[in-house]
Design an enzyme around this catalytic site. Structure first.
Site, PDB file in Angstrom:
ATOM      1  N   LYS A  33      60.022  12.173  20.533  1.00  0.00           N
ATOM      2  CA  LYS A  33      60.351  10.852  21.576  1.00  0.00           C
ATOM      3  C   LYS A  33      59.122   9.840  21.093  1.00  0.00           C
ATOM      4  CE  LYS A  33      57.909  12.126  25.711  1.00  0.00           C
ATOM      5  NZ  LYS A  33      57.886  13.064  26.665  1.00  0.00           N
ATOM      6  N   ARG A 125      60.863  12.557  39.576  1.00  0.00           N
ATOM      7  CA  ARG A 125      61.276  11.875  39.100  1.00  0.00           C
ATOM      8  C   ARG A 125      62.232  11.961  38.177  1.00  0.00           C
ATOM      9  NH1 ARG A 125      57.932  10.973  33.562  1.00  0.00           N
ATOM     10  NH2 ARG A 125      58.420  12.775  33.494  1.00  0.00           N
ATOM     11  N   TYR A 245      39.067 -17.323  21.809  1.00  0.00           N
ATOM     12  CA  TYR A 245      39.347 -17.547  22.701  1.00  0.00           C
ATOM     13  C   TYR A 245      39.268 -17.695  24.320  1.00  0.00           C
ATOM     14  CZ  TYR A 245      43.875 -18.408  20.390  1.00  0.00           C
ATOM     15  OH  TYR A 245      45.393 -18.747  19.223  1.00  0.00           O
ATOM     16  N   MET A 293      46.033 -12.657  18.875  1.00  0.00           N
ATOM     17  CA  MET A 293      47.658 -11.807  18.215  1.00  0.00           C
ATOM     18  C   MET A 293      46.634 -11.749  17.121  1.00  0.00           C
ATOM     19  SD  MET A 293      51.126 -13.524  17.677  1.00  0.00           S
ATOM     20  CE  MET A 293      51.458 -13.935  18.915  1.00  0.00           C
TER      21      MET A 293
HETATM   22  C1  LIG Z   1      56.545  13.765  26.969  1.00  0.00           C
HETATM   23  C2  LIG Z   1      57.365  15.243  27.473  1.00  0.00           C
HETATM   24  C3  LIG Z   1      55.935  15.760  27.028  1.00  0.00           C
HETATM   25  C4  LIG Z   1      54.814  16.555  26.873  1.00  0.00           C
HETATM   26  O1  LIG Z   1      54.020  15.339  26.938  1.00  0.00           O
HETATM   27  P1  LIG Z   1      52.250  15.609  26.795  1.00  0.00           P
HETATM   28  O2  LIG Z   1      51.525  14.912  27.617  1.00  0.00           O
HETATM   29  O3  LIG Z   1      52.488  14.337  25.499  1.00  0.00           O
HETATM   30  O4  LIG Z   1      51.985  17.199  25.746  1.00  0.00           O
HETATM   31  C5  LIG Z   1      56.336  16.999  27.662  1.00  0.00           C
HETATM   32  N1  LIG Z   1      58.308  17.888  28.408  1.00  0.00           N
HETATM   33  C6  LIG Z   1      58.367  16.724  28.609  1.00  0.00           C
HETATM   34  C7  LIG Z   1      59.610  16.582  29.880  1.00  0.00           C
HETATM   35  C8  LIG Z   1      58.371  15.519  27.826  1.00  0.00           C
HETATM   36  O5  LIG Z   1      58.956  14.104  28.984  1.00  0.00           O
END
Ligand SMILES: *Cc1c(COP(=O)(O)O)cnc(C)c1O
Length: 349
Positions: A33, A125, A245, A293
């Site tokens: 992801k 969540r 800055y 930047m």
């Molecule tokens: C992103 C994610 C993981 C991986 O998490 P890490 O801490 O990067 O290993 C595993 N399960 C779900 C559902 C996630 O969204």
């Protein structure tokens, strides 16, 4: 002039082998992801080839990933309307159900689909409650078009090994899923610290990229991304002169300052404090003044350097990204996913 993010293919292989050694009989859902945690999915072939499934958050990511691989894709956020379901089916995704509003969409499918059910075990969540889970199973298990592949949940505090919520979530998960065919719970931190959570599928993310799951450096892992940029100017400042800055840093002694062509516009954190290390010709040199930047300034009084030399911002043995995260009050996940489009991504050994 452009900053470079070089993505080590051998480090990717190595880190995945560390994962597989930890859990040799478990299938691997590699988390790709957010464009592979900012590393670019098109540079991930060692991971893509050696994983059982690939995890993405949303349909746009699945679309991009499908252009480069035929591997099964797990769509973590699932679908919110029939049109997305059609897209997900076309992309041959396995679809997560994590909310009861997704149930009617899924159960009205006209084509065969593989689904995962996510249950809430305490993170609050995503995920179905115990009651919703039972309803979901009853509704879907006799539908010949729906194949329930796996039941999953997610830890809230896996990186805090002794946190009591870990055991409570695991107990809850086991109790609810003892009838499930396949189960999945472990992210990176749980893969390394809690074998009882491995079940049938593990879901490694951050450790694939060579970053500790616990915030401190893990020397079993090799950093995948090395971020570097060129020194484009060198000058000497007198006692009392300020740099950058806001004139927030002032020289207490005559100091040689190198200006490097990277800034928050490239994803170097704006909140990096004075003293954040930058690796120049094998010497750790302190950042001075505010990050701009396009530029940062570094005190190179303790090393020999020239215009055109390459400075490493993170991703070396002597300079891990975890250190930069600490100095800028954030986590490596955020630094990695923020590397900007101006940076040139290249594949490296
Ligand atoms: C992103 C994610 C993981 C991986 O998490 P890490 O801490 O990067 O290993 C595993 N399960 C779900 C559902 C996630 O969204």
């Amino acid at each position: 002039m452009r900053a470079i993010a070089s993505i080590s293919q051998s480090a990717l292989k190595h880190n995945l082998s560390v994962v597989k050694k930890k859990s040799p009989n478990t299938k691997v859902v590699s988390m790709l992801k957010a464009n592979a945690y900012g590393h670019h999915i098109d540079l991930m072939s060692p991971i893509i080839e050696q994983s059982d499934l690939l995890g993405v958050s949303e349909i746009l990511e699945a679309e991009k990933l499908r252009k480069i691989t035929n591997k099964p894709i797990l769509l973590l956020s699932g679908v919110i309307e029939d049109q997305e379901l059609q897209q997900a089916i076309q992309l041959n995704c396995q679809i997560v159900i994590h909310d009861k509003t997704q149930l009617p969409i899924i159960s009205n499918t006209k084509q065969p689909i593989n689904i995962w059910i996510k249950i809430n075990t305490g993170m609050n969540r995503l995920g179905l409650s115990a009651h919703e889970y039972n309803t979901c199973i009853k509704l879907l298990e006799n539908n010949p078009l729906i194949s329930i592949q796996c039941v999953m949940s997610h830890f809230a505090c896996a990186d805090d090994i002794n946190h009591p919520i870990n055991q409570s979530q695991l107990n809850h998960f086991k109790k609810l899923t003892h009838n499930a065919r396949k189960r999945s719970m472990a992210n990176s931190a749980a893969i390394l610290s809690n074998p009882a959570s491995h079940f049938d599928y593990i879901r490694p993310g951050i450790i694939l990229y060579g970053v500790s799951a616990f915030g401190m450096t893990d020397h079993h892992l090799r950093p995948v991304m090395q971020l570097s940029a060129l020194i484009i100017s060198i000058k000497t400042v007198k006692v009392g002169d300020s740099v950058g800055y806001g004139a927030t840093w002032t020289a207490k002694q005559p100091t040689t300052i190198a200006t490097i062509g990277i800034g928050y516009g490239d994803g170097y954190p704006r909140h990096a404090k004075d003293g954040t290390p930058v690796l120049i010709n094998n010497t750790l040199c302190p950042l001075v003044g505010r990050v701009s930047m396009d530029l940062i300034c570094v005190d190179i009084s303790n090393t020999q350097a020239n215009i055109g030399d390459r400075a490493i911002l993170w991703g070396a043995q002597q300079l891990r990204i975890e250190t930069i995260a600490k100095h800028s009050n954030t986590i490596a996940y955020q630094l990695l996913t923020n590397v900007g489009s101006r940076v040139n991504f290249i594949s490296a050994l």
